[in-house]
Design an enzyme around this catalytic site. Sequence first.
Site, PDB file in Angstrom:
ATOM      1  N   GLU A  26       0.542 -14.213   7.303  1.00 44.52           N
ATOM      2  CA  GLU A  26      -0.529 -13.748   6.429  1.00 44.52           C
ATOM      3  C   GLU A  26      -0.571 -14.588   5.152  1.00 44.52           C
ATOM      4  OE1 GLU A  26      -1.009 -10.825   3.059  1.00 44.52           O
ATOM      5  OE2 GLU A  26       0.452 -10.077   4.500  1.00 44.52           O
ATOM      6  N   LYS A 160       3.752  -0.802   1.879  1.00 45.25           N
ATOM      7  CA  LYS A 160       4.194  -0.981   0.501  1.00 45.25           C
ATOM      8  C   LYS A 160       4.522   0.371  -0.135  1.00 45.25           C
ATOM      9  CE  LYS A 160       0.868  -3.797  -0.197  1.00 45.25           C
ATOM     10  NZ  LYS A 160       0.294  -4.447   0.843  1.00 45.25           N
TER      11      LYS A 160
HETATM   12  N1  PSU Z   1       2.571  -7.435   1.550  1.00 47.36           N
HETATM   13  C1  PSU Z   1       3.130  -8.103   0.525  1.00 47.36           C
HETATM   14  N2  PSU Z   1       2.300  -8.573  -0.455  1.00 47.36           N
HETATM   15  C2  PSU Z   1       0.927  -8.452  -0.373  1.00 47.36           C
HETATM   16  C3  PSU Z   1       0.342  -7.756   0.740  1.00 47.36           C
HETATM   17  C4  PSU Z   1       1.225  -7.276   1.666  1.00 47.36           C
HETATM   18  O1  PSU Z   1       4.354  -8.243   0.476  1.00 47.36           O
HETATM   19  O2  PSU Z   1       0.230  -8.930  -1.243  1.00 47.36           O
HETATM   20  C5  PSU Z   1      -1.165  -7.655   0.914  1.00 47.36           C
HETATM   21  C6  PSU Z   1      -1.461  -7.686   2.395  1.00 47.36           C
HETATM   22  O3  PSU Z   1      -2.332  -8.755   2.605  1.00 47.36           O
HETATM   23  C7  PSU Z   1      -2.140  -6.383   2.706  1.00 47.36           C
HETATM   24  C8  PSU Z   1      -2.845  -6.154   1.421  1.00 47.36           C
HETATM   25  O4  PSU Z   1      -2.991  -6.481   3.825  1.00 47.36           O
HETATM   26  O5  PSU Z   1      -1.842  -6.488   0.456  1.00 47.36           O
HETATM   27  C9  PSU Z   1      -3.369  -4.751   1.306  1.00 47.36           C
HETATM   28  O6  PSU Z   1      -4.350  -4.732   0.312  1.00 47.36           O
HETATM   29  P1  PSU Z   1      -5.335  -3.473   0.183  1.00 47.36           P
HETATM   30  O7  PSU Z   1      -4.417  -2.358  -0.189  1.00 47.36           O
HETATM   31  O8  PSU Z   1      -6.330  -3.841  -0.905  1.00 47.36           O
HETATM   32  O9  PSU Z   1      -5.952  -3.290   1.539  1.00 47.36           O
END
Ligand code: PSU
Length: 333
Positions: A26, A160
């Site tokens: 990713e 997270k």
């Molecule tokens: N995991 C990490 N750091 C990140 C993310 C995930 O260690 O920055 C990112 C991923 O790309 C995940 C996104 O899909 O955060 C989720 O964002 P949102 O909550 O806006 O969907």
Amino acid sequence: MPETTVVLSEEVREALAAHRPVVALESTIIAHGLPRPRNLAVARELEALVREGGAVPATIAVLDGVARIGLDKSGLERLAGDPGVRKLGHRDLAPALATGASGATTVSATAFLAARAGIRVFATGGLGGVHREWTHTQDESADLRLLARTRITVVCAGVKSILDVPATLQRLETLGVGILGYGTEYFPGFYLTSSGEPVDWTVRSPQEVAAVMRAQDALAEPGTGTGTGTGAGTGTGTGTALIVAHPVPEAEQLDPELHDRVLAEALDACRERGITGQAVTPFLLEYLMRHTGGASLEANIAAVRGNVRLAARIAEAAATTTAPAAAAAEPLR
Ligand code: PSU
Ligand code: MN
């Protein structure tokens, strides 16, 4: 999709054609999850870890309106260094392609593009999920719904910990997304080894994960693009994801007490400043990093490293075992 909108690097294309293991990586974590210039070093290190594990890395991003599966040196540098790089979820892909924009892909966009390219295994840090205070904001990451309809194996350290973990687990159950604890009976807590929430299934080897992937294929309805289970599937990716929840080692986790204290402050700050939408996750991750003296960053990177290493082993295990022929699936009576 016309070939010009989604482009596989030569290395990735050759590996897939030869049924060799490939691991999708990713890019939002690189562009928006980690600080510059450390992010470029980490991006390179993650690719090197995949190679050491005997697989081909496919970092995914959109550059100048072209979705790239596997980046070259300059592509990776742009992703890590250009502050104009956007954050692209699955729904942002079409406008980004149409307008020639550049962006890093989140889990939802990366999983979608990886599956379209026929890549079965994907590594990241932590998934998005249901945010705390969902009842006010209705903020649930698009990651969850995309994973509910994409046949891909995602190796992650849970979701997270800034999120509402129990609510996210409930949503994953509703959406039918399978979760395997890797070497653990507890769902990992991203920065923390455990979230305290139990998981229903525990595996202890890449071969066991590969066996579950084969069983998913065997159960799939004929004609839904079950792929070969090797990473070189049919490219349709229809089905449901499998989450391999792999905890950060206890020695490398963030101190749980520090985590809880700083996270509470971060959530207050987010609310006070009225931060919403796509900005929430990067804001919270950044706040934690600054207020833990960088300790959250080290835990985050340690988790991703471990996930990437494990993903390479899973891709290898899946590539060396033959999937059951789709024809073997008898219609249920
Ligand atoms: N995991 C990490 N750091 C990140 C993310 C995930 O260690 O920055 C990112 C991923 O790309 C995940 C996104 O899909 O955060 C989720 O964002 P949102 O909550 O806006 O969907
Ligand atoms: Mn969100």
